[in-house]
Design a protein around this motif. Structure first.
Motif, PDB file in Angstrom:
ATOM      1  N   GLN A  12    -114.839 -26.543 -59.114  1.00  0.00           N
ATOM      2  CA  GLN A  12    -115.140 -26.970 -57.739  1.00  0.00           C
ATOM      3  C   GLN A  12    -115.737 -25.819 -56.932  1.00  0.00           C
ATOM      4  OE1 GLN A  12    -114.757 -30.231 -56.291  1.00  0.00           O
ATOM      5  NE2 GLN A  12    -114.743 -30.662 -58.478  1.00  0.00           N
ATOM      6  N   TYR A  32    -123.652 -38.890 -64.515  1.00  0.00           N
ATOM      7  CA  TYR A  32    -122.819 -40.085 -64.380  1.00  0.00           C
ATOM      8  C   TYR A  32    -122.406 -40.619 -65.758  1.00  0.00           C
ATOM      9  CZ  TYR A  32    -121.315 -44.791 -63.131  1.00  0.00           C
ATOM     10  OH  TYR A  32    -120.589 -45.948 -62.994  1.00  0.00           O
ATOM     11  N   LEU A  92    -116.547 -40.812 -62.793  1.00  0.00           N
ATOM     12  CA  LEU A  92    -115.621 -40.682 -61.662  1.00  0.00           C
ATOM     13  C   LEU A  92    -115.716 -39.326 -60.967  1.00  0.00           C
ATOM     14  CD1 LEU A  92    -112.498 -42.409 -63.254  1.00  0.00           C
ATOM     15  CD2 LEU A  92    -114.301 -43.424 -61.831  1.00  0.00           C
ATOM     16  N   THR A 117    -116.303 -36.229 -58.634  1.00  0.00           N
ATOM     17  CA  THR A 117    -116.427 -35.961 -57.208  1.00  0.00           C
ATOM     18  C   THR A 117    -116.926 -34.530 -57.051  1.00  0.00           C
ATOM     19  OG1 THR A 117    -114.637 -37.491 -56.683  1.00  0.00           O
ATOM     20  CG2 THR A 117    -115.189 -35.857 -55.013  1.00  0.00           C
ATOM     21  N   THR A 145    -118.081 -35.600 -52.039  1.00  0.00           N
ATOM     22  CA  THR A 145    -118.986 -36.722 -52.294  1.00  0.00           C
ATOM     23  C   THR A 145    -118.771 -37.241 -53.714  1.00  0.00           C
ATOM     24  OG1 THR A 145    -120.645 -35.739 -50.845  1.00  0.00           O
ATOM     25  CG2 THR A 145    -121.404 -37.458 -52.348  1.00  0.00           C
ATOM     26  N   LYS A 146    -118.635 -38.547 -53.827  1.00  0.00           N
ATOM     27  CA  LYS A 146    -118.486 -39.170 -55.143  1.00  0.00           C
ATOM     28  C   LYS A 146    -119.863 -39.341 -55.788  1.00  0.00           C
ATOM     29  CE  LYS A 146    -114.185 -41.609 -54.179  1.00  0.00           C
ATOM     30  NZ  LYS A 146    -113.418 -40.541 -54.744  1.00  0.00           N
ATOM     31  N   THR A 184    -121.600 -42.611 -55.304  1.00  0.00           N
ATOM     32  CA  THR A 184    -122.229 -42.778 -53.991  1.00  0.00           C
ATOM     33  C   THR A 184    -123.640 -42.213 -53.994  1.00  0.00           C
ATOM     34  OG1 THR A 184    -120.068 -42.644 -52.929  1.00  0.00           O
ATOM     35  CG2 THR A 184    -121.994 -42.265 -51.523  1.00  0.00           C
TER      36      THR A 184
END
Length: 164
Positions: free
Chosen positions: A107, A133, A138, A140, A145-146, A149
């Motif tokens: 992250q 993807y 799943l 994030t 932000t996912k 999305t």
């Protein structure tokens, strides 16, 4: 037991047999020190950025579990690019035998020009988002932000999956 980090690597090639370049790079990523190739996406064909006149690209995303810190991983990726004939011309978005980009590293967020995390452009580029993807539906991003999305706002724009 040592801690592993998850790194998502974007792969791209449009010179010197691009499909073979990507396949060779995936094999090499699997043999990096202190690193395991957890999975990779299918291969995708995409048009060059900014309407540049050059061959189509072959793209993929690889998911690595690594004990290498981000800058050392970057050095290894640049060595792989060089071994596969990458010539750095300074031309932005120029044709290349191999491009390996750290898209995400755990992250971490960084605006360092040498290693910007998440990778600049990640959120707008179909040739990154769709293979990413495929690997991690799943996911994030560090800003919350996912991934799903982002896909809703990013048409495929000529991106075609060519191989599983």
């Amino acid at each position: 037991m040592e801690q592993y980090s998850t790194a998502y690597i974007g792969l791209g090639s449009n010179l010197a047999e691009p499909i073979q370049q990507i396949q060779q790079a995936l094999q090499t990523l699997a043999s990096l020190p202190q690193t395991q190739l957890r999975k990779h996406s299918s291969l995708y064909r995409s048009k060059p950025l900014a309407g540049m006149v050059q061959p189509d690209y072959i793209n993929a995303v690889a998911v690595l579990e690594t004990q290498l810190p981000p800058y050392l991983l970057l050095e290894h990726l640049q060595t792989v690019e060089n071994q596969q004939g990458r010539v750095r011309t300074g031309e932005r978005w120029g044709a290349r035998t191999l491009d390996l980009d750290i898209l995400l590293y755990d992250q971490l967020q960084s605006s360092d020009p040498r290693l910007c995390l998440p990778h600049l452009g990640l959120t707008q580029r179909a040739f990154v988002l769709y293979p990413l993807y495929e690997c991690e539906p799943l996911l994030t991003l560090p800003d919350g932000t996912k991934l799903v999305t982002l896909l809703q706002h990013c048409p495929m724009d000529g991106l075609h999956r060519i191989e599983n």
